[in-house]
Write a protein that holds these residues in place. Structure first.
Motif, PDB file in Angstrom:
ATOM      1  N   ALA A 155      19.834  63.043 -41.849  1.00 55.11           N
ATOM      2  CA  ALA A 155      19.417  62.318 -40.643  1.00 55.11           C
ATOM      3  C   ALA A 155      18.241  61.404 -40.953  1.00 55.11           C
ATOM      4  O   ALA A 155      18.194  60.254 -40.490  1.00 55.11           O
ATOM      5  N   LEU A 156      17.289  61.888 -41.736  1.00 53.53           N
ATOM      6  CA  LEU A 156      16.126  61.076 -42.101  1.00 53.53           C
ATOM      7  C   LEU A 156      16.541  59.875 -42.939  1.00 53.53           C
ATOM      8  O   LEU A 156      16.080  58.745 -42.716  1.00 53.53           O
ATOM      9  N   LEU A 157      17.408  60.094 -43.910  1.00 50.21           N
ATOM     10  CA  LEU A 157      17.856  59.000 -44.769  1.00 50.21           C
ATOM     11  C   LEU A 157      18.653  57.968 -43.968  1.00 50.21           C
ATOM     12  O   LEU A 157      18.528  56.762 -44.191  1.00 50.21           O
ATOM     13  N   SER A 158      19.461  58.441 -43.034  1.00 49.23           N
ATOM     14  CA  SER A 158      20.274  57.530 -42.224  1.00 49.23           C
ATOM     15  C   SER A 158      19.429  56.682 -41.288  1.00 49.23           C
ATOM     16  O   SER A 158      19.850  55.595 -40.884  1.00 49.23           O
ATOM     17  N   SER A 159      18.238  57.166 -40.954  1.00 50.91           N
ATOM     18  CA  SER A 159      17.386  56.451 -39.999  1.00 50.91           C
ATOM     19  C   SER A 159      16.514  55.386 -40.660  1.00 50.91           C
ATOM     20  O   SER A 159      15.849  54.618 -39.964  1.00 50.91           O
ATOM     21  N   LEU A 160      16.502  55.332 -41.994  1.00 52.44           N
ATOM     22  CA  LEU A 160      15.640  54.380 -42.689  1.00 52.44           C
ATOM     23  C   LEU A 160      16.099  52.941 -42.467  1.00 52.44           C
ATOM     24  O   LEU A 160      17.305  52.655 -42.483  1.00 52.44           O
ATOM     25  N   ASP A 161      15.155  52.058 -42.286  1.00 54.25           N
ATOM     26  CA  ASP A 161      15.442  50.630 -42.204  1.00 54.25           C
ATOM     27  C   ASP A 161      15.391  50.060 -43.617  1.00 54.25           C
ATOM     28  O   ASP A 161      14.481  49.326 -43.994  1.00 54.25           O
ATOM     29  N   ALA A 162      16.374  50.448 -44.411  1.00 54.63           N
ATOM     30  CA  ALA A 162      16.386  50.105 -45.835  1.00 54.63           C
ATOM     31  C   ALA A 162      17.813  50.177 -46.345  1.00 54.63           C
ATOM     32  O   ALA A 162      18.717  50.683 -45.669  1.00 54.63           O
TER      33      ALA A 162
END
Length: 219
Positions: free
Chosen positions: A161-168
């Motif tokens: 979830a954290l990785l999916s939320s990155l603006d990157a």
């Protein structure tokens, strides 16, 4: 956006990537799938500049960065979290995080471990430390090899979830496609023996796997 174009990588006399082409959009999530020896980790390291190309190119936002060293790619916003040796084992967890100003609250499980040396942690705990640093780096490109390795299911779900939320532009190397990443918006490349055999949406890949169909040939 970061790409490999007809990339070849050799380890001595052995060629690990045989003209691999793939593109990871940003912002967005791309997963490189494959068993051990498929070339997924080598592709990740080639994007980061951790291994040189014997042929082909690495292109980042339209510029050829093939000859750009890894430290310069890092300066320009690329962050690599390798599968192993991703933390400084002789430093405490707190010291590891302070090196990059990382926020340990991303993983509350780290709170009671801050005074311990990172080298004494379990594999999953070390992954949390390494990912805290990557998630707090405000990187433009984040490359992670086996992000949830050794983690409990609930912690793994939080990690994705954290990785999916990155603006990157986020690129993950995995042996299997995690259920949390099978929705729309995730792009998948499957590698076998140093070649791309499938490229498409995660839902399409999952459907083919469920139906027992072979992935189409490709490069």
């Amino acid at each position: 956006m970061i790409s490999l174009r007809h990339a070849r990588v050799r380890y001595g006399p052995l060629e690990a990537l045989h003209g691999v082409s793939l593109t990871a959009p940003g912002p967005g999530l791309t997963v490189l799938l494959g068993r051990n020896g498929s070339g997924r980790t080598t592709a990740l390291r080639a994007l980061a500049g951790a291994v040189p190309l014997a042929g082909g190119a690495v292109v980042w936002d339209g510029a050829d960065v093939t000859r750009m060293p890894a430290f310069e790619r890092a300066r320009r916003g690329l962050c690599l979290v390798p599968e192993r040796r991703a933390v400084f084992g002789s430093l405490t967890v707190r010291e590891n995080l302070e090196l990059t100003g990382a926020d340990h609250s991303l993983y509350p499980q780290l709170e009671p471990l801050l005074a311990r040396r990172a080298g004494t942690l379990s594999g999953g705990e070390q992954r949390m430390v390494a990912l805290c640093r990557a998630l707090s780096a405000h990187a433009r490109v984040v490359l992670v090899d086996e992000p949830a390795q050794g983690m409990a299911p609930a912690v793994a779900a939080r990690t994705y979830a954290l990785l999916s939320s990155l603006d990157a532009c986020v690129v993950l190397a995995e042996q299997r496609l995690p259920p949390a990443l099978r929705g729309r918006g995730t792009f998948v490349y499957e590698l076998r023996r140093g070649r791309v055999v499938f490229g498409g949406e995660a839902a399409e890949w999952a459907g083919r796997a469920r139906d027992g169909g072979a992935a189409p040939p490709g490069g």
